[in-house]
Design a protein around this motif. Structure first.
Motif, short mmCIF file in Angstrom:
data_model
loop_
_atom_site.label_atom_id
_atom_site.label_comp_id
_atom_site.label_asym_id
_atom_site.label_seq_id
_atom_site.Cartn_x
_atom_site.Cartn_y
_atom_site.Cartn_z
N CYS A 1 24.46 19.07 -35.67
CA CYS A 1 23.05 19.22 -36.03
C CYS A 1 22.49 20.39 -35.21
CB CYS A 1 22.28 17.95 -35.68
SG CYS A 1 22.67 16.53 -36.72
N GLU B 1 17.38 18.49 -34.05
CA GLU B 1 17.66 17.66 -35.22
C GLU B 1 18.54 16.47 -34.84
OE1 GLU B 1 17.22 15.97 -38.15
OE2 GLU B 1 16.52 18.01 -38.62
N ASN B 2 18.10 15.27 -35.18
CA ASN B 2 18.83 14.07 -34.78
C ASN B 2 19.37 13.24 -35.95
OD1 ASN B 2 18.60 13.92 -31.78
ND2 ASN B 2 16.41 14.03 -32.26
N HIS B 3 19.22 13.72 -37.18
CA HIS B 3 19.73 12.98 -38.34
C HIS B 3 21.23 13.27 -38.50
CE1 HIS B 3 15.42 12.84 -39.13
NE2 HIS B 3 15.66 11.83 -39.95
N THR B 4 22.05 12.40 -37.97
CA THR B 4 23.50 12.65 -37.95
C THR B 4 24.26 12.02 -39.10
OG1 THR B 4 23.95 10.72 -36.57
CG2 THR B 4 23.42 12.78 -35.43
N GLY C 1 23.91 14.91 -32.88
CA GLY C 1 22.53 15.36 -32.99
C GLY C 1 22.07 16.31 -31.91
N TRP D 1 23.71 21.16 -39.75
CA TRP D 1 22.81 20.28 -40.51
C TRP D 1 21.38 20.40 -40.01
CZ3 TRP D 1 22.92 17.32 -44.80
CH2 TRP D 1 21.83 16.48 -45.01
N SER D 2 20.45 20.53 -40.96
CA SER D 2 19.02 20.52 -40.64
C SER D 2 18.29 19.65 -41.66
CB SER D 2 18.45 21.94 -40.66
OG SER D 2 17.04 21.91 -40.55
N GLN D 3 17.57 18.65 -41.18
CA GLN D 3 16.81 17.76 -42.06
C GLN D 3 15.43 18.32 -42.36
OE1 GLN D 3 18.09 14.95 -43.26
NE2 GLN D 3 16.29 14.08 -44.27
N THR E 1 13.40 22.69 -37.95
CA THR E 1 14.60 22.83 -37.12
C THR E 1 15.58 23.87 -37.65
OG1 THR E 1 15.75 21.03 -38.28
CG2 THR E 1 14.42 20.42 -36.36
N GLY F 1 21.74 20.48 -45.60
CA GLY F 1 20.55 19.67 -45.42
C GLY F 1 19.30 20.29 -46.01
#
Length: 334
Positions: free
Chosen positions: A218, A222-225, A247, A269-271, A275, A304
């Motif tokens: 991430c 960003e913490n959405h793993t 994350g 990854w970026s939600q 971020t 993401g």
């Protein structure tokens, strides 16, 4: 199953149930619960079939299934199982059913277009979503694990994620957003068990091979793993070495990880758009290693919704899990 056609030799009754009755496994799949749940309801609460065949085999008629459907609907509203069973055994149900019980019963009988109890809107989804959603709403860990692993085993990781897990996660998220911070515990509970199911489905770790490793991380903040966890599991299933960093990996640590592993590919990854960092993605894509004259750069993917509307020139942005797996597999095995 086929609908009743009226022919004398048709094995299916008008309610969609075989005249000889359904097996416990068939009933469980129809209801979206685990077979052990059906057996437990029979043993503890007397919700078994009215008639039994010879031996130990249970055969469930349309009336038996309807009673279990009432049980599902009532437990989804929050009633304790014993009280729900008492009401389900009554043909009339509660004397004066409240709107919650009425809505729940309607949801269970609505086929694939289900709201799965407590107003959880699922829409037109696979049957398994109903069972996963119900188990999550009940905070039933054992049943949830069983259903998630069964979906992965039957459909494969990619299809189970795309067609069973994601629709259920999205429905829980919508419920959370519209209910004044209620159901937060359901989302956390479901996410945790999805993560565990992914690890159990692919418990082995693929050994490193020079030039074949994929780094998954991430972006900072960003913490959405979970999306990266399923990507990691899918790549592992295909024999691709993965280094998962989870994350909010700081910039310095991400750069150090890429330099140390010399990966064939890096997925970021970026939600959220807040971020997604173009300069970071470009910096990682420009990194080089190896001997002079044969230096290599990583294949970089931006993954993401955070990257939507923020494309990075020259970098791939797959639209879904299957596309991401295919792109990374091609980078490792060109």
């Amino acid at each position: 199953m086929n609908a009743h056609t009226g022919a004398s030799d048709d094995p299916v009754g008008e309610g969609g149930t075989r005249r000889g009755g359904l097996t416990t496994g068939e009933v469980a799949r129809r209801l979206g619960v685990a077979p052990t749940t059906v057996r437990t309801w029979d043993r503890r609460y007397g919700l078994g079939p009215d008639a039994r065949t010879g031996g130990r085999h249970r055969r469930w008629t349309a009336e038996d299934v309807a009673r279990l459907e009432r049980m599902c609907a009532l437990t989804a509203t929050g009633l304790p199982p014993a009280e729900a069973a008492r009401l389900a055994r009554s043909e009339e149900g509660p004397t004066a059913p409240g709107p919650r019980s009425t809505d729940a019963a309607r949801r269970v009988s609505g086929g694939h277009r289900s709201r799965a109890g407590s107003g959880l809107r699922l829409g037109d989804v696979r049957q398994e979503c109903r069972g996963v959603a119900r188990a999550a709403l009940r905070l039933d860990a054992a049943v949830l694990d069983e259903l998630l692993l069964a979906a992965i085993a039957e459909h494969g990781l990619v299809a189970a994620w795309t067609e069973v897990i994601v629709p259920t996660l999205q429905a829980v998220g919508r419920k959370w957003e519209t209910s004044g911070e209620k159901y937060v515990e359901v989302e956390h509970f479901l996410s945790w068990h999805v993560s565990g199911a992914l690890r159990r489905a692919t418990s082995r770790t693929v050994e490193d091979r020079p030039g074949a490793t994929t780094v998954l991380a991430c972006v900072p903040g960003e913490n959405h793993t979970l999306p990266l966890e399923v990507l990691s599991a899918a790549l592992t299933e295909r024999g691709i070495p993965v280094r998962m960093f989870g994350g909010a990996l700081p910039v310095e640590s991400l750069v150090a990880a890429v330099r140390r592993t010399g990966p064939a590919a890096v997925a970021l990854w970026s939600q959220s758009r807040t971020t997604a960092s173009r300069p970071l993605a470009q910096h990682v894509a420009a990194m080089e290693w190896g001997v002079r004259g044969a230096r290599r750069r990583p294949f970089v993917l931006t993954l993401g919704p955070g990257w939507a509307g923020r494309p990075v020139a020259g970098l791939a942005r797959p639209s879904g899990l299957a596309e991401a797996v295919a792109a990374l597999e091609s980078s490792v095995y060109p």
